[in-house]
Design a protein around this motif. Structure first.
Motif, PDB file in Angstrom:
ATOM      1  N   ARG B  81      13.780  -3.592 -10.371  1.00  0.00           N
ATOM      2  CA  ARG B  81      12.586  -3.892  -9.560  1.00  0.00           C
ATOM      3  C   ARG B  81      12.975  -4.718  -8.335  1.00  0.00           C
ATOM      4  NH1 ARG B  81       8.560  -6.680 -13.335  1.00  0.00           N
ATOM      5  NH2 ARG B  81       7.180  -6.525 -11.536  1.00  0.00           N
ATOM      6  N   ASN B  82      13.950  -5.603  -8.493  1.00  0.00           N
ATOM      7  CA  ASN B  82      14.414  -6.335  -7.316  1.00  0.00           C
ATOM      8  C   ASN B  82      15.190  -5.423  -6.364  1.00  0.00           C
ATOM      9  OD1 ASN B  82      14.124  -9.011  -9.229  1.00  0.00           O
ATOM     10  ND2 ASN B  82      13.865  -9.420  -7.042  1.00  0.00           N
ATOM     11  N   ILE B  83      15.837  -4.389  -6.900  1.00  0.00           N
ATOM     12  CA  ILE B  83      16.503  -3.421  -6.026  1.00  0.00           C
ATOM     13  C   ILE B  83      15.444  -2.694  -5.194  1.00  0.00           C
ATOM     14  CG2 ILE B  83      17.829  -1.269  -5.993  1.00  0.00           C
ATOM     15  CD1 ILE B  83      19.344  -2.309  -8.468  1.00  0.00           C
ATOM     16  N   VAL B  84      14.359  -2.289  -5.845  1.00  0.00           N
ATOM     17  CA  VAL B  84      13.258  -1.637  -5.120  1.00  0.00           C
ATOM     18  C   VAL B  84      12.754  -2.566  -4.008  1.00  0.00           C
ATOM     19  CG1 VAL B  84      10.861  -0.839  -5.311  1.00  0.00           C
ATOM     20  CG2 VAL B  84      12.549  -0.158  -7.026  1.00  0.00           C
ATOM     21  N   ASN B  85      12.570  -3.838  -4.358  1.00  0.00           N
ATOM     22  CA  ASN B  85      12.100  -4.791  -3.355  1.00  0.00           C
ATOM     23  C   ASN B  85      13.096  -4.928  -2.199  1.00  0.00           C
ATOM     24  OD1 ASN B  85       9.987  -6.888  -2.738  1.00  0.00           O
ATOM     25  ND2 ASN B  85      11.819  -8.159  -2.665  1.00  0.00           N
ATOM     26  N   HIS B  86      14.381  -4.904  -2.521  1.00  0.00           N
ATOM     27  CA  HIS B  86      15.419  -4.958  -1.490  1.00  0.00           C
ATOM     28  C   HIS B  86      15.338  -3.726  -0.581  1.00  0.00           C
ATOM     29  CE1 HIS B  86      17.690  -8.537  -2.101  1.00  0.00           C
ATOM     30  NE2 HIS B  86      18.840  -8.059  -1.681  1.00  0.00           N
ATOM     31  N   ILE B  87      15.096  -2.574  -1.174  1.00  0.00           N
ATOM     32  CA  ILE B  87      14.996  -1.347  -0.379  1.00  0.00           C
ATOM     33  C   ILE B  87      13.782  -1.445   0.558  1.00  0.00           C
ATOM     34  CG2 ILE B  87      14.628   1.161  -0.494  1.00  0.00           C
ATOM     35  CD1 ILE B  87      16.078   1.057  -3.257  1.00  0.00           C
ATOM     36  N   ILE B  88      12.663  -1.900   0.001  1.00  0.00           N
ATOM     37  CA  ILE B  88      11.442  -2.049   0.809  1.00  0.00           C
ATOM     38  C   ILE B  88      11.681  -3.012   1.972  1.00  0.00           C
ATOM     39  CG2 ILE B  88       9.076  -2.963   0.792  1.00  0.00           C
ATOM     40  CD1 ILE B  88       8.846  -1.992  -2.093  1.00  0.00           C
ATOM     41  N   GLU B  89      12.454  -4.075   1.709  1.00  0.00           N
ATOM     42  CA  GLU B  89      12.674  -5.086   2.745  1.00  0.00           C
ATOM     43  C   GLU B  89      13.900  -4.769   3.615  1.00  0.00           C
ATOM     44  OE1 GLU B  89      12.589  -8.915   0.767  1.00  0.00           O
ATOM     45  OE2 GLU B  89      10.485  -8.661   0.212  1.00  0.00           O
ATOM     46  N   ASN B  90      14.396  -3.545   3.527  1.00  0.00           N
ATOM     47  CA  ASN B  90      15.522  -3.094   4.347  1.00  0.00           C
ATOM     48  C   ASN B  90      16.779  -3.931   4.183  1.00  0.00           C
ATOM     49  OD1 ASN B  90      14.280  -0.881   5.552  1.00  0.00           O
ATOM     50  ND2 ASN B  90      13.228  -2.218   7.012  1.00  0.00           N
ATOM     51  N   LYS B  91      17.021  -4.392   2.970  1.00  0.00           N
ATOM     52  CA  LYS B  91      18.236  -5.164   2.716  1.00  0.00           C
ATOM     53  C   LYS B  91      19.338  -4.267   2.171  1.00  0.00           C
ATOM     54  CE  LYS B  91      17.226  -8.184   4.678  1.00  0.00           C
ATOM     55  NZ  LYS B  91      18.120  -8.697   5.725  1.00  0.00           N
ATOM     56  N   ILE B  92      18.961  -3.068   1.772  1.00  0.00           N
ATOM     57  CA  ILE B  92      19.927  -2.078   1.298  1.00  0.00           C
ATOM     58  C   ILE B  92      19.219  -0.722   1.388  1.00  0.00           C
ATOM     59  CG2 ILE B  92      19.274  -2.117  -1.173  1.00  0.00           C
ATOM     60  CD1 ILE B  92      22.925  -2.272  -0.158  1.00  0.00           C
ATOM     61  N   LYS B  93      20.013   0.345   1.486  1.00  0.00           N
ATOM     62  CA  LYS B  93      19.384   1.674   1.531  1.00  0.00           C
ATOM     63  C   LYS B  93      19.513   2.359   0.182  1.00  0.00           C
ATOM     64  CE  LYS B  93      19.943   2.807   6.408  1.00  0.00           C
ATOM     65  NZ  LYS B  93      20.931   1.784   6.843  1.00  0.00           N
ATOM     66  N   ARG B  94      18.489   3.068  -0.202  1.00  0.00           N
ATOM     67  CA  ARG B  94      18.529   3.784  -1.480  1.00  0.00           C
ATOM     68  C   ARG B  94      19.726   4.729  -1.524  1.00  0.00           C
ATOM     69  NH1 ARG B  94      19.403   5.135  -5.688  1.00  0.00           N
ATOM     70  NH2 ARG B  94      18.127   6.055  -7.330  1.00  0.00           N
ATOM     71  N   GLU B  95      20.035   5.372  -0.367  1.00  0.00           N
ATOM     72  CA  GLU B  95      21.127   6.357  -0.325  1.00  0.00           C
ATOM     73  C   GLU B  95      22.493   5.723  -0.596  1.00  0.00           C
ATOM     74  OE1 GLU B  95      17.936   6.436   1.430  1.00  0.00           O
ATOM     75  OE2 GLU B  95      19.182   6.138   3.203  1.00  0.00           O
ATOM     76  N   GLN B  96      22.599   4.410  -0.377  1.00  0.00           N
ATOM     77  CA  GLN B  96      23.886   3.758  -0.620  1.00  0.00           C
ATOM     78  C   GLN B  96      24.119   3.498  -2.106  1.00  0.00           C
ATOM     79  OE1 GLN B  96      22.767   0.585   2.337  1.00  0.00           O
ATOM     80  NE2 GLN B  96      24.899   0.019   1.928  1.00  0.00           N
ATOM     81  N   LEU B  97      23.051   3.617  -2.893  1.00  0.00           N
ATOM     82  CA  LEU B  97      23.106   3.103  -4.257  1.00  0.00           C
ATOM     83  C   LEU B  97      23.201   4.185  -5.319  1.00  0.00           C
ATOM     84  CD1 LEU B  97      20.356   0.330  -4.125  1.00  0.00           C
ATOM     85  CD2 LEU B  97      22.832   0.044  -3.884  1.00  0.00           C
ATOM     86  N   PHE B  98      24.002   3.905  -6.317  1.00  0.00           N
ATOM     87  CA  PHE B  98      24.014   4.711  -7.530  1.00  0.00           C
ATOM     88  C   PHE B  98      23.706   3.753  -8.656  1.00  0.00           C
ATOM     89  CE2 PHE B  98      26.159   7.075  -4.391  1.00  0.00           C
ATOM     90  CZ  PHE B  98      25.754   8.387  -4.635  1.00  0.00           C
ATOM     91  N   ILE B  99      22.501   3.877  -9.159  1.00  0.00           N
ATOM     92  CA  ILE B  99      22.010   2.850 -10.084  1.00  0.00           C
ATOM     93  C   ILE B  99      22.283   3.269 -11.526  1.00  0.00           C
ATOM     94  CG2 ILE B  99      19.984   1.537 -10.811  1.00  0.00           C
ATOM     95  CD1 ILE B  99      18.826   2.144  -7.966  1.00  0.00           C
ATOM     96  N   ILE B 100      23.042   2.406 -12.212  1.00  0.00           N
ATOM     97  CA  ILE B 100      23.352   2.640 -13.621  1.00  0.00           C
ATOM     98  C   ILE B 100      22.295   1.877 -14.430  1.00  0.00           C
ATOM     99  CG2 ILE B 100      25.120   2.429 -15.402  1.00  0.00           C
ATOM    100  CD1 ILE B 100      27.197   2.149 -13.068  1.00  0.00           C
TER     101      ILE B 100
END
Ligand code: SF4
Ligand code: SF4
Lengths: 69, 315
Positions: B81-100
């Motif tokens: 959920r904090n990753i989602v929040n980071h994506i929303i706040e442009n701190k990381i891009k979803r495309e950069q991530l592979f979430i285990i």
């Protein structure tokens, strides 16, 4: 809303923090609100917490302390 | 939950070998018991360092901020959920991530164990349901349920909300949890009692800012507590300065906090700092029907305006 709720949750008495939207054309409303705020705050009296002890007071206390010894 | 580790290593190794990611962020064994630490794995042969057990309470989303690499990240419910929040706040891009994704069964409250155990803790071993703590010739056993972090006992999102791979089947979410019992109790007491309660709660704070550092939401280049021109908040141990710091720290998390508990876990003084962020979380749910980090398409309450936002406090 969140701000007011949180600060009152931490112990600020309801009635001490006011929000109002007054246009520059609403002089009567301005007067009303100012009167309301001042009377609400007078009724509550001086705030006891969330008030920082001024440095001068601390210095006075420190000197008192030295005098006693 | 202990069986997850083979799967985590296997996925991480695969990602690194294929070059899907440049690094994997996960946990390795900490230097002290109960304290697994975050680690960045860049070579496939290092994946054996990765671990998973009930001492992985740190929030790994904290290590994503502004990274440019392609990253594999191990994420339990709250991390995701904090990753989602980071994506929303442009701190990381979803495309950069592979979430285990790791379906979580709760983390152990290190403060509780430290308080309950009579001697210095030398070793902690766990199985699926129990933990065995030894040290100074003493051994004590608890069931995990007894010593979970408080935020885990009331957690209703144990499963990751976004993931690319799962390490195990999803766990059953806890239902009918009363998340805000403590908050309602404080709301119900008088202003004087509240004042005393918070003075007492925060009196042992040493302003180390570990709570802030552990939180993925606190990523400003210069935090308001560190700024000196202008100085937003007094830096002393004066109760008012401490209270102001805590008020503002919490308020900066409004509509963003996932109640992951990393702040409380990090606090060396064992201060229950979530009492503040949880109040905001409760209000966001009640006033704005908002739960953080559930949907990358939705904007947080303080970032949106709606004509029917509650405004009855404005005269
Ligand atoms: S304030 Fe605490 S509980 Fe909330 S997201 Fe930050 S670390 Fe997690
Ligand atoms: S981690 Fe604990 S002691 Fe340190 S600043 Fe936060 S509340 Fe205070």
């Amino acid at each position: 809303m969140l701000f007011k709720n949180l600060i009152e949750y931490m112990g600020l008495e309801p009635g001490r923090l006011h929000f109002s939207w007054i246009s520059s054309a609403e002089s009567t409303k301005f007067v009303e609100v100012v009167n309301e705020v001042t009377s609400a705050i007078k009724a509550l009296g001086p705030r006891k917490s969330m008030v920082k002890t001024p440095l001068t007071d601390i210095k006075d206390k420190a000197t008192e302390h030295v005098d006693i010894h | 939950m202990l069986t997850y580790i083979d799967k985590i290593r296997q996925i991480a190794e695969g990602f690194l070998k294929e070059g899907t990611v440049d690094m994997v962020i996960g946990f390795r064994r900490g230097t002290l018991p109960l304290m697994n630490e975050p680690c960045l794995i860049k070579r496939p042969e290092d994946v054996k360092k990765l671990v998973w057990d009930s001492n992985c309470g740190i929030n790994l989303a904290n290590y994503l901020t502004n990274r440019k690499e392609k990253i594999g990240i191990v994420a339990k419910g709250c991390d995701s959920r904090n990753i989602v929040n980071h994506i929303i706040e442009n701190k990381i891009k979803r495309e950069q991530l592979f979430i285990i994704g790791v379906p979580c069964k709760g983390m152990i409250d290190r403060h509780a164990i430290e308080a309950l155990f009579p001697s210095e803790i030398e070793e902690v071993v766990e199985d699926e349901s129990r933990i065995v703590v030894t040290g100074g010739g003493v051994e004590q056993i608890w069931s995990k349920a007894e010593v979970l972090q408080e935020n885990c006992t009331i957690c209703i999102h144990r499963n990751p909300v976004v993931y690319d791979e799962l390490v195990a089947d999803l766990v059953v979410e806890q239902k009918d949890v009363d998340r805000y019992e403590d908050i309602r109790r404080i709301e119900g007491i008088s202003p004087e009692e509240k004042r005393d309660y918070f003075n007492d709660l925060l009196s042992s704070c040493i302003r180390c800012y570990a709570c802030r550092n552990a939180c993925p939401l606190c990523y400003c280049p210069t935090c308001f507590v560190d700024a000196s021109r202008p100085q937003w908040v007094g830096k002393s141990q004066d109760p008012t300065d401490i209270e102001t710091f805590h008020f503002l720290r919490a308020f900066h998390c409004a509509g963003r906090c996932t109640d992951c508990g990393a702040c409380e876990r990090a606090c060396p003084m064992g201060i229950k700092v979530r009492v503040l962020t949880k109040k905001l979380e409760k209000d966001c749910l009640e006033l704005f029907d908002w739960e953080t980090g559930m949907d990358v398409e939705k904007r947080a309450p303080l970032r949106t305006y709606s004509p029917d936002d509650p405004d009855d406090m404005i005269r």
